[in-house]
Scaffold this motif. Structure first.
Motif, PDB file in Angstrom:
ATOM      1  N   HIS A 418     107.768 109.128 -40.332  1.00  0.00           N
ATOM      2  CA  HIS A 418     106.387 109.753 -40.797  1.00  0.00           C
ATOM      3  C   HIS A 418     105.498 110.370 -39.389  1.00  0.00           C
ATOM      4  O   HIS A 418     105.433 109.048 -38.497  1.00  0.00           O
ATOM      5  N   ASP A 419     105.195 111.368 -39.572  1.00  0.00           N
ATOM      6  CA  ASP A 419     104.184 111.157 -37.979  1.00  0.00           C
ATOM      7  C   ASP A 419     103.012 112.737 -38.802  1.00  0.00           C
ATOM      8  O   ASP A 419     103.639 113.928 -37.899  1.00  0.00           O
ATOM      9  N   THR A 420     102.366 112.882 -39.804  1.00  0.00           N
ATOM     10  CA  THR A 420     102.074 114.136 -40.506  1.00  0.00           C
ATOM     11  C   THR A 420     100.050 113.874 -40.547  1.00  0.00           C
ATOM     12  O   THR A 420     100.040 113.109 -41.265  1.00  0.00           O
ATOM     13  N   THR A 421     100.010 115.155 -40.291  1.00  0.00           N
ATOM     14  CA  THR A 421      98.117 115.248 -41.020  1.00  0.00           C
ATOM     15  C   THR A 421      98.060 115.508 -42.539  1.00  0.00           C
ATOM     16  O   THR A 421      97.305 116.091 -43.276  1.00  0.00           O
ATOM     17  N   GLY A 422      99.666 116.423 -42.883  1.00  0.00           N
ATOM     18  CA  GLY A 422      99.891 116.912 -44.496  1.00  0.00           C
ATOM     19  C   GLY A 422     100.172 118.298 -44.310  1.00  0.00           C
ATOM     20  O   GLY A 422     100.752 118.996 -43.852  1.00  0.00           O
ATOM     21  N   PHE A 423      99.781 118.796 -45.794  1.00  0.00           N
ATOM     22  CA  PHE A 423     100.050 119.625 -45.776  1.00  0.00           C
ATOM     23  C   PHE A 423      99.813 120.913 -44.964  1.00  0.00           C
ATOM     24  O   PHE A 423      97.993 120.284 -45.334  1.00  0.00           O
ATOM     25  N   SER A 460     100.046 108.598 -41.352  1.00  0.00           N
ATOM     26  CA  SER A 460     100.373 109.330 -42.606  1.00  0.00           C
ATOM     27  C   SER A 460      99.429 109.811 -43.504  1.00  0.00           C
ATOM     28  O   SER A 460      99.134 108.898 -44.186  1.00  0.00           O
ATOM     29  N   TYR A 461      98.878 111.145 -43.920  1.00  0.00           N
ATOM     30  CA  TYR A 461      97.833 111.635 -44.263  1.00  0.00           C
ATOM     31  C   TYR A 461      98.246 112.470 -45.378  1.00  0.00           C
ATOM     32  O   TYR A 461      98.761 112.630 -45.558  1.00  0.00           O
ATOM     33  N   GLY A 462      97.136 111.732 -46.824  1.00  0.00           N
ATOM     34  CA  GLY A 462      96.995 112.377 -47.818  1.00  0.00           C
ATOM     35  C   GLY A 462      98.328 112.906 -48.529  1.00  0.00           C
ATOM     36  O   GLY A 462      98.971 112.256 -48.828  1.00  0.00           O
ATOM     37  N   ALA A 463      98.286 114.082 -49.066  1.00  0.00           N
ATOM     38  CA  ALA A 463      99.923 114.128 -49.999  1.00  0.00           C
ATOM     39  C   ALA A 463     101.488 114.182 -48.877  1.00  0.00           C
ATOM     40  O   ALA A 463     102.144 114.345 -49.276  1.00  0.00           O
ATOM     41  N   GLY A 464     100.825 114.143 -47.404  1.00  0.00           N
ATOM     42  CA  GLY A 464     101.829 114.335 -46.542  1.00  0.00           C
ATOM     43  C   GLY A 464     102.887 112.479 -46.470  1.00  0.00           C
ATOM     44  O   GLY A 464     103.845 112.693 -46.132  1.00  0.00           O
ATOM     45  N   ASN A 465     101.680 111.421 -47.096  1.00  0.00           N
ATOM     46  CA  ASN A 465     102.214 110.491 -46.967  1.00  0.00           C
ATOM     47  C   ASN A 465     102.946 110.324 -48.444  1.00  0.00           C
ATOM     48  O   ASN A 465     104.401 109.735 -48.131  1.00  0.00           O
ATOM     49  N   TYR A 466     102.697 111.639 -49.307  1.00  0.00           N
ATOM     50  CA  TYR A 466     103.238 111.448 -50.725  1.00  0.00           C
ATOM     51  C   TYR A 466     104.780 112.289 -50.641  1.00  0.00           C
ATOM     52  O   TYR A 466     105.414 111.680 -50.564  1.00  0.00           O
ATOM     53  N   ALA A 467     104.992 113.326 -49.597  1.00  0.00           N
ATOM     54  CA  ALA A 467     106.116 113.909 -49.831  1.00  0.00           C
ATOM     55  C   ALA A 467     106.970 112.977 -48.985  1.00  0.00           C
ATOM     56  O   ALA A 467     108.498 113.420 -48.809  1.00  0.00           O
ATOM     57  N   PHE A 476     113.612 102.106 -50.162  1.00  0.00           N
ATOM     58  CA  PHE A 476     113.608 100.518 -50.628  1.00  0.00           C
ATOM     59  C   PHE A 476     112.761  99.776 -49.194  1.00  0.00           C
ATOM     60  O   PHE A 476     112.652  98.643 -50.143  1.00  0.00           O
ATOM     61  N   LEU A 477     112.711 100.501 -48.402  1.00  0.00           N
ATOM     62  CA  LEU A 477     111.965  99.676 -47.214  1.00  0.00           C
ATOM     63  C   LEU A 477     111.100 100.697 -46.610  1.00  0.00           C
ATOM     64  O   LEU A 477     111.830 102.005 -45.990  1.00  0.00           O
ATOM     65  N   SER A 478     109.863  99.814 -46.081  1.00  0.00           N
ATOM     66  CA  SER A 478     108.918 100.768 -44.917  1.00  0.00           C
ATOM     67  C   SER A 478     108.489 100.153 -44.018  1.00  0.00           C
ATOM     68  O   SER A 478     108.356  99.274 -44.132  1.00  0.00           O
ATOM     69  N   PHE A 479     108.304 100.299 -42.927  1.00  0.00           N
ATOM     70  CA  PHE A 479     108.527  99.852 -41.113  1.00  0.00           C
ATOM     71  C   PHE A 479     107.685 100.717 -40.510  1.00  0.00           C
ATOM     72  O   PHE A 479     107.363 102.299 -41.190  1.00  0.00           O
ATOM     73  N   ALA A 480     106.825 100.198 -40.743  1.00  0.00           N
ATOM     74  CA  ALA A 480     105.576 101.132 -39.385  1.00  0.00           C
ATOM     75  C   ALA A 480     105.754 100.401 -37.957  1.00  0.00           C
ATOM     76  O   ALA A 480     106.054  99.376 -37.740  1.00  0.00           O
ATOM     77  N   TRP A 481     105.173 101.653 -36.959  1.00  0.00           N
ATOM     78  CA  TRP A 481     105.084 101.391 -35.331  1.00  0.00           C
ATOM     79  C   TRP A 481     103.204 101.051 -35.987  1.00  0.00           C
ATOM     80  O   TRP A 481     102.602 100.550 -36.512  1.00  0.00           O
ATOM     81  N   PRO A 482     102.752 100.418 -34.221  1.00  0.00           N
ATOM     82  CA  PRO A 482     101.403  99.102 -33.707  1.00  0.00           C
ATOM     83  C   PRO A 482     100.622 100.652 -34.020  1.00  0.00           C
ATOM     84  O   PRO A 482      99.434 100.960 -34.540  1.00  0.00           O
ATOM     85  N   SER A 483     100.877 101.709 -33.776  1.00  0.00           N
ATOM     86  CA  SER A 483     100.159 103.193 -34.005  1.00  0.00           C
ATOM     87  C   SER A 483     100.495 104.034 -34.738  1.00  0.00           C
ATOM     88  O   SER A 483      99.567 104.597 -35.508  1.00  0.00           O
ATOM     89  N   ALA A 484     100.842 103.432 -35.974  1.00  0.00           N
ATOM     90  CA  ALA A 484     100.590 104.024 -37.536  1.00  0.00           C
ATOM     91  C   ALA A 484      99.358 103.626 -38.228  1.00  0.00           C
ATOM     92  O   ALA A 484      98.272 102.268 -37.896  1.00  0.00           O
ATOM     93  N   LYS A 485      99.361 105.547 -38.379  1.00  0.00           N
ATOM     94  CA  LYS A 485      97.792 105.472 -39.413  1.00  0.00           C
ATOM     95  C   LYS A 485      98.156 105.952 -40.614  1.00  0.00           C
ATOM     96  O   LYS A 485      98.756 106.416 -40.900  1.00  0.00           O
ATOM     97  N   CYS A 486      97.540 105.587 -42.127  1.00  0.00           N
ATOM     98  CA  CYS A 486      97.792 105.714 -43.030  1.00  0.00           C
ATOM     99  C   CYS A 486      96.536 106.085 -43.906  1.00  0.00           C
ATOM    100  O   CYS A 486      95.651 104.354 -43.858  1.00  0.00           O
ATOM    101  N   ALA A 487      96.237 106.733 -44.236  1.00  0.00           N
ATOM    102  CA  ALA A 487      95.046 107.282 -44.786  1.00  0.00           C
ATOM    103  C   ALA A 487      94.531 108.634 -45.773  1.00  0.00           C
ATOM    104  O   ALA A 487      96.099 108.993 -45.293  1.00  0.00           O
ATOM    105  N   VAL A 488      94.005 108.923 -46.323  1.00  0.00           N
ATOM    106  CA  VAL A 488      93.586 110.226 -48.084  1.00  0.00           C
ATOM    107  C   VAL A 488      94.207 111.633 -46.322  1.00  0.00           C
ATOM    108  O   VAL A 488      93.890 112.894 -46.773  1.00  0.00           O
ATOM    109  N   MET A 489      92.917 111.076 -44.940  1.00  0.00           N
ATOM    110  CA  MET A 489      93.321 112.444 -44.517  1.00  0.00           C
ATOM    111  C   MET A 489      91.905 111.424 -42.848  1.00  0.00           C
ATOM    112  O   MET A 489      91.699 110.301 -42.890  1.00  0.00           O
ATOM    113  N   GLY A 490      92.532 112.361 -41.753  1.00  0.00           N
ATOM    114  CA  GLY A 490      91.968 112.360 -40.932  1.00  0.00           C
ATOM    115  C   GLY A 490      90.887 111.210 -40.786  1.00  0.00           C
ATOM    116  O   GLY A 490      89.792 111.539 -40.986  1.00  0.00           O
ATOM    117  N   ALA A 491      90.219 110.417 -39.594  1.00  0.00           N
ATOM    118  CA  ALA A 491      88.971 109.640 -39.134  1.00  0.00           C
ATOM    119  C   ALA A 491      87.892 110.887 -38.704  1.00  0.00           C
ATOM    120  O   ALA A 491      86.569 111.036 -40.174  1.00  0.00           O
TER     121      ALA A 491
END
Length: 581
Positions: A418-423, A460-467, A476-491
């Motif tokens: 993952h490294d997406t702002t979404g669709f 990992s934002y919005g519907a991009g997180n879903y897709a 099965f398993l989900s990992f993340a780097w310390p740089s990761a961010k997850c929300a419905v949209m960017g700040a």
């Protein structure tokens, strides 16, 4: 590579992202503190009772020299502070190797509120059981818990992701023929008593207690005076109630018994989609530490995700024939073992077949650099358009859906990076069928019968997180780097909208919003949103399994793939239902 796409060059030196190294060091320091559970005094009290801590028990349980891949370490981080906090939600979960078999291990941490169950404790255990059910991994429960944390009982007791669901899962797991062994090594009281008794095999140490109500409650309820041993001690359950299968002297003896029993399970069944793997001598194309010089999440920055992939996948080989000779030339590693799928189409997502530690996998990764799209044209011929980094376009979604379906046909796990702002949004995108294409990708991904592994590198934002197989879609398993961010949209997008809502609310109450007040509201909203999109916020709430060191991504994925390969059932038919084509 086996296609004509440009071969990756060796990664640059570690000069662009010292911030990621510093952030990783900060996370590791916090993790070390979390692992101390209730702190030194609580650990000392556990030792004074002649008992090991949860992590000491796990360390002695797993095979010597093997690695315990812990999940949910950040669970409940900075939560329940009014109750004194609950480091790691008071329970240790993860996959470890016991007698050469990978097992899901769940160990109550009695140094944290006597191992009592907080809301996140339940969710963490349920997640561990879910992982075990996906891969048909044996479960070992090391029980030492006072039961429900009563001040929060309404948030622990009744719902489908609460206390009772654990016991429901015990019963279902047993019915599916997945082994469960429980060892009571302290207290196991009230409703919690059902967990070990619903397992296949039950071990109990002397001095432990297993009962629905303790001596004080029994005295208050029915006026009966009774000792711990009479009520629910190991001797009583071994010789009178017949509830336990093995009575052991202490923690070490109980752990030895678990190991002995695990060695006698015989063939638990293998369903490897790729057959035996040959990992001997396999190594990565790039050094894992090169990711620090490749990845860049600074505003306006770009990087080629293929170079990240090169730090994860096996080194490929090219074999050439010597002219005039029947023998083959020596093998020489030239490129990543990565066959990119449709490299010139849908370039905002990179898909391809690879091997990681000898395991065959499919990779679906968001591209974080500008890419060119060939557009259909009329008399003038095809035209070109530029794709923005990290955005999912309709052609990329179409390509990904087709690739995901092929991975299911091949019976190989899929790794999502993952490294997406979404669709993509807007007139052209909507007319191009972005919703249809996105739905196709989500449908194919949702119905996968193969293991899905997730690594969140950046956004990992919005519907991009879903897709890209967010937590709602059964990774099965989900990992993340310390740089990761997850929300419905960017700040930046969210802050303006939320600030406007707050200002409108205040204006309706008669408050005047001057420039200074506007700035204060904007700053407060931005700070709050940044805190929520920080991956630690999500990890605390169980949205991912493990925050990992970026340079160890390959070995983390290999451990996960090893676990999936042990007994994953690939026999289910792959179906998607109706696709909007």
């Amino acid at each position: 590579m086996t296609n004509n796409h440009p071969t990756l060059v060796p990664a640059s030196s570690d000069t662009t992202q010292p911030a990621l190294r510093a952030l990783t060091a900060e996370f590791l320091k916090t993790e070390e503190k979390i692992r101390h559970g209730g702190g030194k005094s609580a650990i000392d009290r556990q030792h004074e009772k002649g008992r090991l801590t949860a992590r000491e028990r796990v360390e002695r349980l797993i095979d010597k020299g093997s690695v315990f891949q812990e999940y949910g370490l950040w669970a409940a981080h900075n939560m329940y502070m009014d109750q004194g906090g609950a480091p790691a939600a008071g329970v240790v979960t993860g996959i470890g190797i016991v007698q050469a078999r990978r097992c899901m291990i769940i160990a109550n941490d009695a140094t944290v509120k006597a191992g009592a169950f907080f809301p996140m404790t339940c969710k963490k255990i349920i997640r561990a059981q879910t992982i075990a059910m996906m891969a048909r991994l044996p479960l070992v429960y090391l029980v030492d818990s006072a039961g429900v944390f009563l001040p929060m009982q309404e948030d622990v007791f009744p719902d489908t992701d609460d206390f009772g669901r654990i016991f429901r899962n015990n019963a279902v797991i047993s019915a599916e023929g997945i082994p469960q062994i429980a060892a009571i090594m302290g207290y196991c009281v009230a409703g919690g008593g059902y967990l070990p008794v619903l397992c296949d095999t039950l071990i109990m140490t002397e001095g432990s207690g297993l009962y629905l109500a303790g001596p004080a409650l029994v005295k208050a309820a029915i006026g009966q005076a009774v000792t711990d041993e009479e009520l629910g001690g190991a001797e009583m359950h071994a010789s009178i109630s017949g509830t336990i299968d093995f009575k052991e002297k202490d923690d070490d003896a109980a752990i030895a018994r678990v190991r002995s029993l695990m060695a006698k399970y015989g063939n638990l069944g293998r369903h490897d989609g790729d057959g035996p793997r040959e990992a001997s001598g396999v190594h990565a194309y790039h050094d894992g530490a090169d990711v620090y010089g490749i990845f860049n999440d600074a505003p306006g920055s770009q990087y080629d995700v293929r170079e990240i992939i090169g730090c994860i996948v096996d080194a490929g080989v090219t074999v050439s024939a010597e002219r005039g000779s029947e023998s083959r030339a020596t093998q020489e590693a030239l490129a990543p073992d990565f066959d990119e799928y449709k490299p010139d189409y849908g370039q905002s997502i990179v898909c391809g077949y690879a091997r990681i530690g000898g395991h065959a996998v499919g990779i679906v990764a968001n591209q974080k650099k500008l890419s060119i799209r060939q557009m259909p044209g009329g008399k003038a011929g095809p035209s070109k358009a530029t794709n923005m980094p990290g955005v999912i376009y309709d052609d990329s979604a179409d390509k990904s859906a087709r690739f995901i379906m092929d991975c299911n046909q091949r019976k190989i796990p899929i790794v999502f990076l993952h490294d997406t702002t979404g669709f993509m949004v807007g007139r052209d995108s909507e007319q191009g069928g972005i919703i249809r294409a996105g739905a196709k990708m989500v449908n194919a991904m949702s119905n996968c019968i193969v293991p899905k592994l997730v690594v969140i590198l950046g956004g990992s934002y919005g519907a991009g997180n879903y897709a890209m197989c967010g937590r709602a879609f059964d990774p099965f398993l989900s990992f993340a780097w310390p740089s990761a961010k997850c929300a419905v949209m960017g700040a930046n997008s969210a802050t303006g909208t939320l600030a406007m809502i707050e200002e409108k609310s205040r204006e309706r109450k008669g408050e005047k919003i001057d420039p200074e007040t506007h700035k204060q509201i904007l700053d407060a909203v931005r700070a709050s949103y940044n805190e929520q999109q920080d991956i630690r916020h999500g990890a605390a709430r169980g949205w991912l399994d493990r925050i990992i060191e970026p340079h160890k991504t390959r070995e983390e994925l290999i451990a996960a793939l090893d676990a999936a390969a042990q007994s994953w059932d690939y026999s289910k038919p792959f179906r998607t239902g109706v696709l909007q084509t």
